[in-house]
Motif scaffolding. Structure first.
Motif, short mmCIF file in Angstrom:
data_model
loop_
_atom_site.label_atom_id
_atom_site.label_comp_id
_atom_site.label_asym_id
_atom_site.label_seq_id
_atom_site.Cartn_x
_atom_site.Cartn_y
_atom_site.Cartn_z
N ARG A 1 2.79 -4.03 -5.51
CA ARG A 1 1.37 -3.89 -5.19
C ARG A 1 0.71 -2.85 -6.09
O ARG A 1 -0.44 -3.03 -6.54
CB ARG A 1 1.20 -3.50 -3.71
N ASP B 1 0.10 -4.47 -9.43
CA ASP B 1 -1.05 -5.38 -9.39
C ASP B 1 -2.37 -4.61 -9.39
O ASP B 1 -3.34 -5.01 -10.06
CB ASP B 1 -0.95 -6.25 -8.13
N THR B 2 -2.41 -3.50 -8.65
CA THR B 2 -3.64 -2.70 -8.62
C THR B 2 -3.96 -2.11 -9.99
O THR B 2 -5.11 -2.12 -10.45
CB THR B 2 -3.49 -1.57 -7.58
#
Length: 408
Positions: free
Chosen positions: A218, A221-222
């Motif tokens: 995550r 992805d950020t």
């Protein structure tokens, strides 16, 4: 001698000779044959002497060269090449036809096969045989009559068991300590990633690890959505491949190690000294060029009229010399050249022979500076003229200011 032999060997009137008389007769015949043989002429004696010379302890150059050629290039097999069939036809193998007498035993093999190895019992069959344990056996595996544990010696085994238990306790303690460190590290990672559902002492480690990997995904992805990966060097371009990567003579681990060393700026000792030497030489030459450029511009603007400055050529500028400046800067030049030569001496002591460098001299460095500073001097004179013309157009300078400008 011959008369004596004849006197002794006068045969009696008999049908056959005795052994002694035959011996004397053979000796007489051999002497007669020797007398009839031609004697060697004296003219052939020197030729026979020179045919085979005696060895003097030294090998002739002809024999040495011949031996070296024979060792290097083996002589080919002489004569025609014959196959194995031809050689067998020319010299067939000899087969001995002597009759060998084979002594046969008194008993035939049928009799030996039917004869029992052990004394037989009338009416006994093989399946009637049973196994009987020997009388000296104290324990039977079949019945399980093992020696009781209490009867064994307990002294040495007790000490070994105590050492084993102590080792096991030490291993368990180390495992517990390693587990505590692992749990502390995982807790730190969970706290940094913001994972609160893995708290507690009785939690399992695998869910936390999976959750940590998911948190890393995550985070990636950020960062990708925020554009942090857009500024990576080489993004969207083919990977740079080195020629050493495809070299079959360089192992993979050696190539990776060399690449890590190169990326971190490490180098062999002689390469580091070479970098230091090049830096010192470049800095000395830069200072020398700057000093001579300033001196030459100041001298030309003071000695030459302003109208003659544009007509200066590169050859006239490079041929300019100033003995006063050389004598004033002589001490500095000698000290700098001595330091360079000390670095060269250090570099030559470490570097391979093929990349060693010669020593520097003051005269060679000055000649190089005179040749390299020609363009810089002409460029500096043109800039100085533009500055003077610009100030004269703005306000007519006084005599003091013009003299100060020329001296500057």
């Amino acid at each position: 001698m011959r008369r004596r032999l004849r006197r002794v060997s006068t045969p009696p009137l008999s049908s056959s000779l005795s052994p002694t008389k035959k011996l004397f007769a053979d000796a007489e015949r051999e002497e007669a044959e020797e007398a009839q043989r031609p004697k060697p002429s004296t003219s052939n004696i020197p030729q026979l002497q020179n045919q085979d010379e005696n060895w003097t302890g030294e090998e002739a150059i002809q024999d040495t060269v011949l031996r070296m050629l024979v060792d290097k290039y083996k002589p080919m097999r002489s004569g025609p090449i014959r196959t194995a069939d031809v050689r067998l036809k020319e010299a067939p193998p000899k087969v001995h036809t002597d009759a060998y007498v084979v002594e046969r035993s008194a008993q035939a093999w049928q009799e030996l096969a039917n004869k029992p190895l052990l004394p037989s019992i009338d009416g006994h069959k093989p399946w009637h045989t049973t196994y009987k344990a020997p009388s000296h056996a104290s324990a039977s595996i079949k019945l399980g009559n093992f020696t009781p544990t209490s009867a064994r010696a307990t002294g040495v085994h007790a000490v070994a068991d105590e050492r084993t238990r102590k080792t096991e306790r030490e291993l368990a303690r180390r495992k517990e300590q390693a587990g505590r460190l692992t749990r502390a590290r995982e807790s730190t990672l969970d706290y940094r990633l913001g994972l609160k559902n893995c708290e507690g002492a009785t939690r399992s480690s695998e869910p936390c690890q999976y959750e940590g990997v998911a948190g890393l995904d995550r985070g990636q992805d950020t960062a990708r959505a925020a554009g942090h990966f857009d500024k990576i060097k080489g993004r969207g371009q083919p990977m740079v491949r080195l020629s050493d990567e495809y070299n079959p003579f360089i192992a993979r681990e050696e190539f990776l190690m060399n690449r890590i060393v190169q990326r971190n700026g490490a180098a062999p000792p002689w390469v580091e000294v070479q970098i230091e030497l090049e830096t010192a030489v470049n800095s000395f030459r830069d200072v020398l060029r700057q000093s001579w450029t300033r001196r030459a511009i100041r001298t030309l603007t003071m000695l030459q009229p302003a109208a003659a400055l544009p007509s200066l050529s590169l050859g006239s500028v490079t041929s300019l010399r100033d003995r006063e400046w050389e004598e004033r800067e002589c001490s500095y030049h000698d000290t700098a050249v001595a330091e360079l030569n000390s670095l060269v001496r250090k570099y030559n002591a470490l570097a391979p022979y093929s990349v060693r460098r010669p020593y520097h001299s003051r005269e060679a460095e000055l000649a190089k500076a005179y040749q390299d500073c020609g363009d810089d001097i002409l460029r500096g004179i043109s800039e100085r003229r533009r500055e003077i013309h610009g100030r004269s157009d703005a306000s007519p300078p006084s005599d003091v200011e013009s003299s100060m400008g020329l001296e500057g």
